[in-house]
Motif scaffolding. Structure first.
Motif, short mmCIF file in Angstrom:
data_model
loop_
_atom_site.label_atom_id
_atom_site.label_comp_id
_atom_site.label_asym_id
_atom_site.label_seq_id
_atom_site.Cartn_x
_atom_site.Cartn_y
_atom_site.Cartn_z
N GLN A 115 0.84 -1.19 0.00
CA GLN A 115 0.00 0.00 0.00
C GLN A 115 0.88 1.25 0.00
OE1 GLN A 115 -1.58 3.52 1.29
NE2 GLN A 115 -0.54 2.36 2.89
N LYS A 119 -3.23 3.28 -2.40
CA LYS A 119 -3.41 2.35 -3.51
C LYS A 119 -2.42 1.20 -3.38
CE LYS A 119 -5.18 5.77 -6.78
NZ LYS A 119 -6.55 5.24 -6.72
N LEU A 120 -2.78 0.07 -3.99
CA LEU A 120 -1.86 -1.06 -4.02
C LEU A 120 -0.85 -0.88 -5.13
CD1 LEU A 120 -4.01 -4.28 -3.46
CD2 LEU A 120 -2.46 -3.15 -1.87
N TYR A 296 -8.66 -2.18 -0.93
CA TYR A 296 -7.83 -1.40 -1.83
C TYR A 296 -8.22 -1.62 -3.29
CZ TYR A 296 -4.71 0.02 1.94
OH TYR A 296 -4.19 0.57 3.08
#
Length: 300
Positions: A115, A119-120, A296
């Motif tokens: 992360q 966001k991933l 996510y």
């Protein structure tokens, strides 16, 4: 190798300015954090960054792609400790997926989901024996972030590293590892769909279906002597659970050849239900990680 043993040497000498000069990528803070973490280990002799971040063509979806040179003597212990290092110190949501897509450069690749700014992001960590790094630099357009002397490598060390890599590559994957493969491939597929990379999406979609088949076999026919898809129904459709799993697989392979985002999400939901049904132990210790992953993914 416990994490404490990985954090001995100072992270001095990282040449991050060259990456920043290439294109000022938004992933630079993440790249710097992971590079500094890896560089604290005395076992790490080289850090290279490759791919779009090295070439100056990165976009907001680009992964962070490292080659990590490890003293041949220390490679087995470092590989064993890498998941703990990346999850505890690096912030990865899940253990690494042993990358089956990356080119063979004489090492082994792992993909982590980390992360960053809500966001991933995909972190590719390719571990290679230090004795292979000069060859790898000649084979790739990698940018050198860190280079340390790697003296004292003996032919015995080189042999030990090669034997370790051969054992690792030859070991059958567990249900947990195959579940993680699905989670990583779903991220990759969403990226391909957003970029309009239909041919790559087709290839990775087929790989996801193959991972589903492998998960079913690992759960329900672990001693199978048959390769690939051959005699799958004869081995698996002997129980109600097996027949339900094969129905899930049939639904997967009946989906469009090139997926849309909704197709990927539906496939992931099927696989998670399949895992709970056929090999619930694969989710042991991963419930919170999978919940965070799905959150996510919804935010992407």
């Amino acid at each position: 190798m416990p994490i404490a043993m990985l954090a001995k040497a100072p992270a001095a000498g990282l040449r991050l300015a060259e990456v920043a000069e290439a294109n000022r990528p938004t992933q630079l803070p993440l790249l710097a954090r992971i590079a500094e973490m890896l560089a604290t280990s005395e076992s790490v002799t080289h850090l290279l960054v490759r791919g779009s971040l090295a070439s100056g063509t990165a976009d907001r979806l680009s992964d962070v792609d490292f080659v990590v040179g490890v003293h041949d003597r220390d490679l087995p212990a470092f590989t064993t400790a890498l998941d703990d290092l990346m999850t505890i110190a690096g912030g990865a949501l899940l253990p690494g997926w042993r990358d089956a897509i990356v080119a063979d450069l004489g090492g082994v690749g792992f993909v982590y989901l980390v992360q960053h700014e809500g966001k991933l992001h995909q972190i590719d960590v390719y571990l290679a024996p230090a004795s292979r790094i000069s060859t790898i630099k000649g084979q790739t357009a990698a940018m050198v972030l860190l280079e340390r002397p790697s003296a004292g490598i003996t032919t015995t060390h080189i042999g030990q590293a090669r034997h370790h890599l051969a054992d690792l590559q030859g070991r059958p994957r567990t249900c947990t590892e195959l579940l993680i493969e699905h989670l990583v491939l779903a991220v990759l597929l969403h990226k391909r769909i957003q970029r309009g990379q239909r041919f790559v999406a087709y290839a990775e979609w087929h790989r996801l279906h193959t991972a589903t088949k492998d998960l079913i076999k690992a759960a329900l026919a672990p001693t199978s002597r048959f390769w690939g898809w051959y005699r799958l129904r004869e081995e698996v459709a002997l129980t109600p659970i097996g027949r339900t799993c094969l129905a899930d697989l049939d639904a997967a392979i009946s989906s469009p050849a090139v997926p849309e985002a909704a197709d990927v999400d539906a496939a992931l939901n099927r696989v998670l239900e399949l895992t709970r049904r056929a090999c619930p132990h694969a989710l042991d210790g991963l419930a919170d990680a999978v919940a965070a992953y799905r959150t996510y993914m919804e935010m992407a």
